[in-house]
Design an enzyme around this catalytic site. Structure first.
Site, short mmCIF file in Angstrom:
data_model
loop_
_atom_site.label_atom_id
_atom_site.label_comp_id
_atom_site.label_asym_id
_atom_site.label_seq_id
_atom_site.Cartn_x
_atom_site.Cartn_y
_atom_site.Cartn_z
N ARG A 26 -2.86 23.96 -2.16
CA ARG A 26 -2.91 22.88 -3.14
C ARG A 26 -3.22 23.39 -4.54
NH1 ARG A 26 -3.00 17.37 -1.93
NH2 ARG A 26 -2.87 17.27 0.32
N MET A 49 3.39 10.62 -4.59
CA MET A 49 2.79 10.55 -3.26
C MET A 49 2.03 11.82 -2.87
SD MET A 49 3.53 7.51 -2.59
CE MET A 49 3.21 7.27 -0.86
N HIS A 83 -1.23 1.03 -8.46
CA HIS A 83 -1.35 0.82 -7.02
C HIS A 83 -0.90 -0.61 -6.70
CE1 HIS A 83 -2.80 1.34 -2.97
NE2 HIS A 83 -3.40 0.16 -3.06
N GLU A 117 4.09 -5.09 -11.52
CA GLU A 117 3.81 -3.69 -11.85
C GLU A 117 4.54 -3.30 -13.14
OE1 GLU A 117 4.08 -0.74 -8.69
OE2 GLU A 117 4.05 -2.34 -7.21
C1 GRF Z 1 5.08 1.24 -6.49
O1 GRF Z 1 4.87 0.08 -5.74
C2 GRF Z 1 3.77 1.86 -6.88
O2 GRF Z 1 2.77 0.92 -7.14
C3 GRF Z 1 3.44 2.62 -5.63
O3 GRF Z 1 4.65 3.16 -5.20
C4 GRF Z 1 5.72 2.34 -5.66
C5 GRF Z 1 6.60 3.21 -6.47
O4 GRF Z 1 7.75 2.54 -6.89
N1 GRF Z 1 2.37 3.55 -5.87
P1 GRF Z 1 8.64 3.14 -8.05
O5 GRF Z 1 8.98 4.59 -7.65
O6 GRF Z 1 7.89 3.06 -9.32
O7 GRF Z 1 9.88 2.29 -8.05
#
Ligand code: GRF
Length: 217
Positions: free
Chosen positions: A68, A93, A112, A177
């Site tokens: 890491r 991720m 999130h 978001e």
């Molecule tokens: C989003 O729902 C974000 O909140 C989560 O993963 C998803 C990513 O979507 N952490 P994108 O790649 O921005 O379309």
């Protein structure tokens, strides 16, 4: 005031990244998206970023095995090379170590898909439905070493419907978001967010109630 140079870190389709790119097209927006970095060469968002004329980098975590520290050194080198001021995680991720996080105090933010501190981790929409939550949403927060924790910069809420499916709820939350991330980045880039006793103040005031921006969509 010069615009802050922002890196958006992605792993997938990058729709939040696209929302940040769109917001930053406005010359009055206090940040520019200077780099999109993915930990997966097949991240769909890379093509979107390239099409928008934004520099991209891939730091493929699989090539580092379990090391890491080496992965994060390479990440840090890319951020330094592009003279990045603020890092936005957007569907990135990979968990980042305390060592990396400590290099970006109040300059590393994440989105999130839940109203933190509820539903940390994965499958948030499914879990919200299973729990019978009536209000769900999304949170932008400063990143700390503990996953999906850290001071909350902005939240947006959606009402959960009786007949909701995971996909329908996810789509409505995603709409939220795309509104709160550009808003939160703007506040951070303008230096208007302060962390006091582990909580964010915006212009010295508490973060507005998420209920005030419940999505009617
Ligand atoms: C989003 O729902 C974000 O909140 C989560 O993963 C998803 C990513 O979507 N952490 P994108 O790649 O921005 O379309």
């Amino acid at each position: 005031m010069s615009r802050k140079r922002v890196a958006v870190l992605i792993s997938g389709r990058g729709s939040n990244m696209a929302a940040l790119i769109e917001a930053a097209k406005d010359k009055n927006y206090p940040a520019e998206i200077a780099l999109v970095l993915a930990n997966r060469p097949d991240a769909g968002g890379l093509a979107t970023a390239r099409a928008a004329g934004i520099a991209t980098e891939v730091v493929d975590h699989t090539t580092f095995g379990k090391d890491r520290a080496a992965f994060e050194r390479t990440l840090q080198a890319a951020l330094t090379k592009h003279r990045i001021d603020i890092v936005c995680l957007a569907g990135f991720m990979r968990l980042l170590t305390a060592d990396f996080v400590s290099r970006w105090p109040q300059r590393l933010i994440n989105i999130h898909p839940a109203l933190l501190p509820a539903f940390k981790g994965l499958d948030t929409h499914k879990r919200a439905l299973e729990a019978g939550a009536k209000i769900h949403g999304a949170t932008v927060h400063f990143v700390v070493a503990e996953m999906d924790s850290g001071p909350i910069i902005a939240q947006g809420a959606v009402a959960v419907r009786d007949d909701d499916t995971e996909a329908a709820l996810a789509a409505r939350v995603l709409g939220v978001e795309h509104r709160i991330y550009p808003l939160a980045l703007k506040l951070v880039a303008e230096g208007r967010v302060q962390v006091v006793n582990g909580r964010c103040l915006i212009d010295g005031m508490p973060v507005p109630d998420a209920a005030s921006i419940i999505s009617g969509e």
